[in-house]
Motif scaffolding. Sequence first.
Motif, PDB file in Angstrom:
ATOM      1  N   GLU A 140      -6.322   2.220 -13.573  1.00  0.00           N
ATOM      2  CA  GLU A 140      -7.264   1.103 -13.640  1.00  0.00           C
ATOM      3  C   GLU A 140      -6.718   0.015 -14.556  1.00  0.00           C
ATOM      4  OE1 GLU A 140     -10.989   2.680 -14.904  1.00  0.00           O
ATOM      5  OE2 GLU A 140     -11.441   3.633 -12.988  1.00  0.00           O
ATOM      6  N   ASP A 166      -3.788  -2.863  -8.582  1.00  0.00           N
ATOM      7  CA  ASP A 166      -4.918  -3.233  -7.732  1.00  0.00           C
ATOM      8  C   ASP A 166      -5.328  -2.032  -6.891  1.00  0.00           C
ATOM      9  OD1 ASP A 166      -6.327  -4.204  -5.303  1.00  0.00           O
ATOM     10  OD2 ASP A 166      -5.948  -6.172  -6.180  1.00  0.00           O
ATOM     11  N   GLU A 167      -6.602  -1.713  -6.867  1.00  0.00           N
ATOM     12  CA  GLU A 167      -7.093  -0.515  -6.174  1.00  0.00           C
ATOM     13  C   GLU A 167      -6.839  -0.539  -4.680  1.00  0.00           C
ATOM     14  OE1 GLU A 167     -11.762  -1.998  -5.638  1.00  0.00           O
ATOM     15  OE2 GLU A 167     -11.270  -0.303  -6.914  1.00  0.00           O
ATOM     16  N   HIS A 168      -6.594  -1.726  -4.117  1.00  0.00           N
ATOM     17  CA  HIS A 168      -6.315  -1.829  -2.686  1.00  0.00           C
ATOM     18  C   HIS A 168      -4.858  -1.519  -2.358  1.00  0.00           C
ATOM     19  CE1 HIS A 168     -10.280  -3.470  -2.076  1.00  0.00           C
ATOM     20  NE2 HIS A 168     -10.037  -4.442  -2.956  1.00  0.00           N
ATOM     21  N   LEU A 169      -4.027  -1.359  -3.399  1.00  0.00           N
ATOM     22  CA  LEU A 169      -2.610  -1.116  -3.175  1.00  0.00           C
ATOM     23  C   LEU A 169      -2.251   0.361  -3.118  1.00  0.00           C
ATOM     24  CD1 LEU A 169      -0.850  -3.822  -5.395  1.00  0.00           C
ATOM     25  CD2 LEU A 169      -0.941  -3.717  -2.895  1.00  0.00           C
ATOM     26  N   TYR A 180       0.824  -1.214   0.000  1.00  0.00           N
ATOM     27  CA  TYR A 180       0.000   0.000   0.000  1.00  0.00           C
ATOM     28  C   TYR A 180       0.859   1.265   0.000  1.00  0.00           C
ATOM     29  CZ  TYR A 180      -3.358   3.565   1.296  1.00  0.00           C
ATOM     30  OH  TYR A 180      -4.125   4.703   1.310  1.00  0.00           O
TER      31      TYR A 180
END
Length: 433
Positions: free
Chosen positions: A136, A140-143, A114
């Motif tokens: 996009e 990964d959007e969580h990173l 992150y």
Amino acid sequence: MKIAVIGTGYVGLVSGTCFSEFGHTVTCVDKDAGKIERLHQGIMPIYEPGLDVMVERNTEAGRLFFTTDLKEAMEGAEAVFIAVGTPSRRGDGHADLQYVFAAVEELADYISDYTVIVTKSTVPVGTGAEIIKRLEGKLDEHLYSVASNPEFLREGAAIEDFMRPDRVVVGIDSDRAKAVMSELYRPLFLNETPVVFTNRETSELIKYAANAFLATKISFINEMADMCEKVGADVQQVSKGIGLDNRIGGKFLHAGPGFGGSCFPKDTRAIVHSADDYEVPMKIIRSVIEVNEERKLAMADKVIKACGGSVEGKRIAVLGLTFKPNTDDMRESPSLDIIPALQKAGAEIHAFDPKGMEEAKHMLEDVSFHDEPYSTMEDADATVIITEWNQFRALDFGRMKDLMKSPVLVDLRNIYGKADMTSNGFDYTGIGR
């Protein structure tokens, strides 16, 4: 914390160095290998008082590093600051974001844990959202989170502004990003510095709104100076009289040859063009830009008038070339308009600036540059002060008169008073008096 800063220009180098002074481990990365090598040697790419000492202190302490390797800079970084240039785009005045987006796409390859991606560069509203759109499918959007953290650094006082700011503005979209940014600025929380957390769009707009408002104050007082000259008033007293009203304040109410530098001209143009995209007219800021451009050329006319209506074949001494003192920044300096206008009218220009001449040599043609101020005045028909460096505040009037062909002083910064200069035998022209 460990952070990376992409770009070692004015904003990136000052910000990265100051973060290391806070105790963070900072790696500044730049594609210019020559610049990085010079930084390793302690040679600064910009002039900013105290920066070289702070860089040396933190590199020796093992907190500040410089590299051309982005992968190396990103290893273990909890936040990466994008501090690349966003110049006015040729042709339309929009902020050119190509370097911002190039940095984003490149750093995406090196994020595995992150990381908060922070825009430190001045960017238009919606840039953070566009960064997310471009990531996009690549990350990964969580990173990651994307944050906005505009700088409010005055050239010549940037270290003080970073270490003891009026406020810090952070635009975030998650509590996790807020926690990272709060830890980065924790030393300022301890000093009770106001930290404004908001959404990205608001943060992005705050920067442009601040610069546009300050530019408005400058153009406003310059128009008041013109009025003062017509009616016999003193603009410095007008500035004092209105500046004592705490709703107005006295800062940026100093009449002069117009604003320049890397921020105000670029940012006022950018916000106007961004507003066009949303069909917002921005009439006031458009007027500010127009007044400022006219102002610079009007200063050349002021010099010509002080020289009896013509500078054809006359030698003009120019003191100060940078847009303000305590910097070597020549970007959009009033001198870049005033000097060519005088040359077009037939003047021979001899100039001196304490820090800006190396840059000026690339931007001004047919100018004789000198190593100190007095040699510019030999046989001069007039001396013109464009930038208010401290060393111009106590000139030797007797020496000037002995050197000059005509004792004409055009003071575009109101360093001196008319009565004093007249008593010393000078034909003096100031601003708004």
